[in-house]
Write a protein that holds these residues in place. Structure first.
Motif, PDB file in Angstrom:
ATOM      1  N   ASP A 164       0.816  -1.222   0.000  1.00 22.78           N
ATOM      2  CA  ASP A 164       0.000   0.000   0.000  1.00 22.78           C
ATOM      3  C   ASP A 164       0.848   1.270   0.000  1.00 22.78           C
ATOM      4  O   ASP A 164       0.505   2.258  -0.656  1.00 22.78           O
ATOM      5  N   ALA A 165       1.954   1.261   0.730  1.00 23.14           N
ATOM      6  CA  ALA A 165       2.808   2.455   0.804  1.00 23.14           C
ATOM      7  C   ALA A 165       3.455   2.756  -0.549  1.00 23.14           C
ATOM      8  O   ALA A 165       3.650   3.925  -0.902  1.00 23.14           O
ATOM      9  N   VAL A 166       3.782   1.711  -1.318  1.00 22.85           N
ATOM     10  CA  VAL A 166       4.314   1.914  -2.668  1.00 22.85           C
ATOM     11  C   VAL A 166       3.273   2.628  -3.529  1.00 22.85           C
ATOM     12  O   VAL A 166       3.586   3.572  -4.274  1.00 22.85           O
ATOM     13  N   LEU A 167       2.011   2.214  -3.399  1.00 23.47           N
ATOM     14  CA  LEU A 167       0.934   2.834  -4.184  1.00 23.47           C
ATOM     15  C   LEU A 167       0.664   4.260  -3.720  1.00 23.47           C
ATOM     16  O   LEU A 167       0.358   5.137  -4.541  1.00 23.47           O
ATOM     17  N   PHE A 168       0.809   4.517  -2.427  1.00 23.61           N
ATOM     18  CA  PHE A 168       0.662   5.890  -1.931  1.00 23.61           C
ATOM     19  C   PHE A 168       1.735   6.792  -2.540  1.00 23.61           C
ATOM     20  O   PHE A 168       1.464   7.916  -2.970  1.00 23.61           O
ATOM     21  N   CYS A 169       2.969   6.288  -2.601  1.00 21.74           N
ATOM     22  CA  CYS A 169       4.072   7.056  -3.209  1.00 21.74           C
ATOM     23  C   CYS A 169       3.816   7.289  -4.694  1.00 21.74           C
ATOM     24  O   CYS A 169       4.080   8.379  -5.214  1.00 21.74           O
ATOM     25  N   ALA A 170       3.297   6.274  -5.377  1.00 26.69           N
ATOM     26  CA  ALA A 170       2.999   6.411  -6.811  1.00 26.69           C
ATOM     27  C   ALA A 170       1.952   7.495  -7.046  1.00 26.69           C
ATOM     28  O   ALA A 170       2.073   8.312  -7.963  1.00 26.69           O
ATOM     29  N   LYS A 171       0.918   7.507  -6.211  1.00 20.41           N
ATOM     30  CA  LYS A 171      -0.134   8.522  -6.346  1.00 20.41           C
ATOM     31  C   LYS A 171       0.405   9.918  -6.007  1.00 20.41           C
ATOM     32  O   LYS A 171       0.124  10.899  -6.697  1.00 20.41           O
ATOM     33  N   LEU A 172       1.186   9.996  -4.926  1.00 17.39           N
ATOM     34  CA  LEU A 172       1.776  11.271  -4.511  1.00 17.39           C
ATOM     35  C   LEU A 172       2.631  11.880  -5.621  1.00 17.39           C
ATOM     36  O   LEU A 172       2.624  13.086  -5.853  1.00 17.39           O
ATOM     37  N   CYS A 173       3.361  11.016  -6.325  1.00 14.34           N
ATOM     38  CA  CYS A 173       4.265  11.480  -7.392  1.00 14.34           C
ATOM     39  C   CYS A 173       3.568  11.600  -8.750  1.00 14.34           C
ATOM     40  O   CYS A 173       4.217  11.932  -9.747  1.00 14.34           O
ATOM     41  N   GLU A 174       2.286  11.285  -8.793  1.00 15.48           N
ATOM     42  CA  GLU A 174       1.495  11.378 -10.028  1.00 15.48           C
ATOM     43  C   GLU A 174       2.037  10.479 -11.140  1.00 15.48           C
ATOM     44  O   GLU A 174       2.133  10.880 -12.311  1.00 15.48           O
ATOM     45  N   VAL A 175       2.399   9.254 -10.751  1.00 13.62           N
ATOM     46  CA  VAL A 175       2.805   8.242 -11.732  1.00 13.62           C
ATOM     47  C   VAL A 175       1.613   7.946 -12.650  1.00 13.62           C
ATOM     48  O   VAL A 175       0.469   7.874 -12.195  1.00 13.62           O
ATOM     49  N   ASP A 176       1.869   7.774 -13.936  1.00 12.89           N
ATOM     50  CA  ASP A 176       0.777   7.630 -14.908  1.00 12.89           C
ATOM     51  C   ASP A 176       0.084   6.278 -14.847  1.00 12.89           C
ATOM     52  O   ASP A 176      -1.143   6.196 -14.937  1.00 12.89           O
ATOM     53  N   GLU A 177       0.860   5.184 -14.710  1.00 15.01           N
ATOM     54  CA  GLU A 177       0.268   3.847 -14.676  1.00 15.01           C
ATOM     55  C   GLU A 177       1.046   2.973 -13.698  1.00 15.01           C
ATOM     56  O   GLU A 177       2.264   3.126 -13.557  1.00 15.01           O
ATOM     57  N   VAL A 178       0.334   2.055 -13.032  1.00 16.11           N
ATOM     58  CA  VAL A 178       0.956   1.134 -12.083  1.00 16.11           C
ATOM     59  C   VAL A 178       0.611  -0.295 -12.485  1.00 16.11           C
ATOM     60  O   VAL A 178      -0.558  -0.614 -12.730  1.00 16.11           O
ATOM     61  N   TYR A 179       1.647  -1.155 -12.543  1.00 15.87           N
ATOM     62  CA  TYR A 179       1.459  -2.551 -12.949  1.00 15.87           C
ATOM     63  C   TYR A 179       1.873  -3.481 -11.816  1.00 15.87           C
ATOM     64  O   TYR A 179       2.944  -3.321 -11.229  1.00 15.87           O
ATOM     65  N   GLN A 180       1.023  -4.493 -11.529  1.00 19.14           N
ATOM     66  CA  GLN A 180       1.382  -5.500 -10.528  1.00 19.14           C
ATOM     67  C   GLN A 180       2.079  -6.659 -11.230  1.00 19.14           C
ATOM     68  O   GLN A 180       1.454  -7.592 -11.719  1.00 19.14           O
ATOM     69  N   MET A 181       3.386  -6.561 -11.291  1.00 20.00           N
ATOM     70  CA  MET A 181       4.217  -7.584 -11.941  1.00 20.00           C
ATOM     71  C   MET A 181       5.622  -7.456 -11.388  1.00 20.00           C
ATOM     72  O   MET A 181       6.066  -6.362 -11.048  1.00 20.00           O
ATOM     73  N   GLY A 182       6.322  -8.578 -11.282  1.00 17.19           N
ATOM     74  CA  GLY A 182       7.639  -8.539 -10.673  1.00 17.19           C
ATOM     75  C   GLY A 182       8.673  -9.371 -11.396  1.00 17.19           C
ATOM     76  O   GLY A 182       8.374 -10.083 -12.358  1.00 17.19           O
ATOM     77  N   GLY A 183       9.912  -9.270 -10.923  1.00 15.40           N
ATOM     78  CA  GLY A 183      11.009 -10.090 -11.428  1.00 15.40           C
ATOM     79  C   GLY A 183      11.376  -9.830 -12.875  1.00 15.40           C
ATOM     80  O   GLY A 183      11.108  -8.767 -13.444  1.00 15.40           O
ATOM     81  N   ALA A 184      11.980 -10.844 -13.485  1.00 12.84           N
ATOM     82  CA  ALA A 184      12.435 -10.738 -14.873  1.00 12.84           C
ATOM     83  C   ALA A 184      11.274 -10.473 -15.828  1.00 12.84           C
ATOM     84  O   ALA A 184      11.432  -9.768 -16.830  1.00 12.84           O
ATOM     85  N   GLY A 185      10.094 -11.021 -15.504  1.00 13.57           N
ATOM     86  CA  GLY A 185       8.926 -10.806 -16.362  1.00 13.57           C
ATOM     87  C   GLY A 185       8.530  -9.346 -16.428  1.00 13.57           C
ATOM     88  O   GLY A 185       8.155  -8.832 -17.497  1.00 13.57           O
ATOM     89  N   ALA A 186       8.619  -8.646 -15.301  1.00 15.28           N
ATOM     90  CA  ALA A 186       8.287  -7.216 -15.280  1.00 15.28           C
ATOM     91  C   ALA A 186       9.255  -6.419 -16.146  1.00 15.28           C
ATOM     92  O   ALA A 186       8.852  -5.510 -16.886  1.00 15.28           O
ATOM     93  N   ILE A 187      10.536  -6.760 -16.056  1.00 14.04           N
ATOM     94  CA  ILE A 187      11.547  -6.052 -16.866  1.00 14.04           C
ATOM     95  C   ILE A 187      11.281  -6.301 -18.355  1.00 14.04           C
ATOM     96  O   ILE A 187      11.350  -5.377 -19.177  1.00 14.04           O
ATOM     97  N   ALA A 188      10.935  -7.537 -18.701  1.00 13.74           N
ATOM     98  CA  ALA A 188      10.627  -7.865 -20.095  1.00 13.74           C
ATOM     99  C   ALA A 188       9.414  -7.092 -20.581  1.00 13.74           C
ATOM    100  O   ALA A 188       9.409  -6.544 -21.691  1.00 13.74           O
ATOM    101  N   ALA A 189       8.368  -7.019 -19.738  1.00 11.50           N
ATOM    102  CA  ALA A 189       7.148  -6.304 -20.125  1.00 11.50           C
ATOM    103  C   ALA A 189       7.426  -4.822 -20.350  1.00 11.50           C
ATOM    104  O   ALA A 189       6.905  -4.216 -21.302  1.00 11.50           O
ATOM    105  N   LEU A 190       8.242  -4.227 -19.489  1.00 11.51           N
ATOM    106  CA  LEU A 190       8.582  -2.805 -19.648  1.00 11.51           C
ATOM    107  C   LEU A 190       9.415  -2.579 -20.915  1.00 11.51           C
ATOM    108  O   LEU A 190       9.275  -1.560 -21.595  1.00 11.51           O
ATOM    109  N   ALA A 191      10.290  -3.532 -21.209  1.00  9.07           N
ATOM    110  CA  ALA A 191      11.180  -3.374 -22.368  1.00  9.07           C
ATOM    111  C   ALA A 191      10.465  -3.590 -23.698  1.00  9.07           C
ATOM    112  O   ALA A 191      10.775  -2.916 -24.692  1.00  9.07           O
TER     113      ALA A 191
END
Length: 428
Positions: A164-191
């Motif tokens: 929850d605190a990560v999401l609070f920081c994302a909202k505070l900083c006005e991040v455009d989109e948030v994805y629930q994904m981790g590890g090597a798969g997350a890096i691949a998806a971003l790339a």
């Protein structure tokens, strides 16, 4: 921790004393990560959902979080924690706003104007690790400079279910989109992008061995994405003289040792008696740490080095090139000009590394494993790129033309020479 008298060691032993624990890039890990990346490239969101269950034991139905989900998470965050996060946010923002690039413009020759201008990287992906410690502070360290730099698209990824605190920081900083994904798969998806995930130009943030290997693979692929840096295990070197508080020094060493078994901490001091004091403090404080086992493993390959004086202590530090350098001496600022290689420097008894990790304002994303010899701590410029501009008047062109013709001819580049000669002919 092992105690070593630096001047009693041979040159080879001195090198060995400052050697970090080996990071093995196993072929097996490389192949596993490649397989995970290929899954995401071929199956997109479907692969990410399967990987969330396989690696994070999280059952999810979608990758992208809705604004309602983010708002609900923010409501669950403790009010005191929110206030502390906002304090950190304000300081980090102030320090990074002060780094805004001022365009450079000058005449190198009369009529020859040269400029250096800055442009934001258009799309950036911020990776926030989950696991043992939800690093919501890293969300601030990455999102704040991304927004100040005016990156057009700022997205954040963290393993499901996101803290929850990560999401609070994302909202505070006005991040455009948030994805629930981790590890090597997350890096691949971003790339490479998926049905839900925006493909980005550059990926930022630390992670485990899988994340680090995935960052290496996508950054080596011309069709992948650039990365901030290859981050190894965390490390700190403390320089202390007889005026230092042994209790403080021990606490600083343990604050890094608790990161993981492969972290390394080094104390450079001036006497055996001070080394023994710190050793006793380490043993005492270690007993009360929830991460005692991890910290103990880190201390097993960490060292206390005794130098003959503070100048030699700084030389040892420069040779090691630490991620974090803490100077606890009677006059710490007097040593700063001699420091050549360090990611972030902490001066004085009341500047623990924890302050930089969270709220002083500096960035805690730093080069490790000796890379501070050539790399900087993460800063605003990492979210921008620089562009040169030149504009020549007719007069300026004529002043430089002869020199450029001679230079181009000497390099056997006749088309380069002709581009100047044809213009000269027109002017004549």
């Amino acid at each position: 921790m092992q105690i070593l008298h630096f001047n009693k060691l041979t040159q080879e032993e001195q090198k060995k004393a400052l050697k970090r624990p080996a990071i093995e890039r196993k072929d097996e890990l490389s192949a596993l990560v490649k397989g995970i990346i290929d899954e995401v490239k071929n199956r997109g969101d479907e692969a990410l959902i399967a990987q969330a269950l396989r690696f994070d034991k999280a059952e999810i139905s979608s990758i992208k979080l809705t604004q309602d989900e983010i708002n609900l998470a923010c409501q669950r965050v403790d009010e005191n924690l929110k206030k502390a996060i906002i304090t950190a946010y304000e300081n980090i923002k102030k320090f990074h706003q002060a780094q805004i690039f001022k365009p450079l413009e000058l005449e190198t020759t009369q009529g020859v104007k040269c400029e250096l201008v800055s442009r934001p990287i258009e799309k950036v992906g911020l990776y926030i690790p989950g696991g043992l410690a939800p690093l919501f502070s890293t969300a601030l360290m990455l999102a704040i400079p991304a927004k100040i730099a005016n990156c057009k698209k700022v997205v954040l990824a963290s393993p499901a279910k996101i803290n929850d605190a990560v999401l609070f920081c994302a909202k505070l900083c006005e991040v455009d989109e948030v994805y629930q994904m981790g590890g090597a798969g997350a890096i691949a998806a971003l790339a490479y992008g998926t049905q839900s995930v925006t493909r980005v130009d550059k990926i930022y943030g630390p992670g485990n061995a899988f994340v680090t290997e995935a960052k290496a693979q996508v950054s080596a692929d011309i069709n992948g994405a650039d990365i901030d840096m290859q981050a190894g295990p965390s490390e700190v070197l403390v320089i202390a003289d007889e005026a230092a508080n042994a209790e403080f020094v021990a606490s600083d060493l343990l604050s890094q040792a608790e990161h993981g078994a492969d972290s390394q901490v080094i104390l450079v001091c001036l006497s055996e008696s001070f080394a023994q004091k710190v050793g006793k403090e380490l043993a005492s404080q270690l007993e009360n740490l929830p991460r005692k086992e991890l910290a103990s493993k880190s201390l097993s390959h960490s060292k206390i080095i005794i130098a003959s004086n503070l100048n030699e202590a700084v030389q040892i530090s420069n040779q090691y090139a630490p991620e974090h350098l803490i100077i606890q001496t009677a006059s710490p600022r007097s040593l700063l000009d001699k420091v050549q290689n360090a990611g972030s420097v902490f001066l004085g008894a009341f500047s623990p590394e924890s302050m930089g990790d969270y709220a002083s304002g500096t960035n805690h994303v730093l080069p490790t494993y000796g890379l501070t010899r050539t790399r900087s701590s993460l800063n605003l410029s990492d979210f921008t790129k620089k562009m040169t501009v030149q504009e020549l008047s007719c007069e300026g062109f004529k002043k430089l033309a002869k020199s450029v013709e001679i230079l181009a001819h000497a390099e056997h580049l006749d088309a380069h020479k002709n581009a100047v000669s044809l213009r000269l002919k027109t002017l004549s």
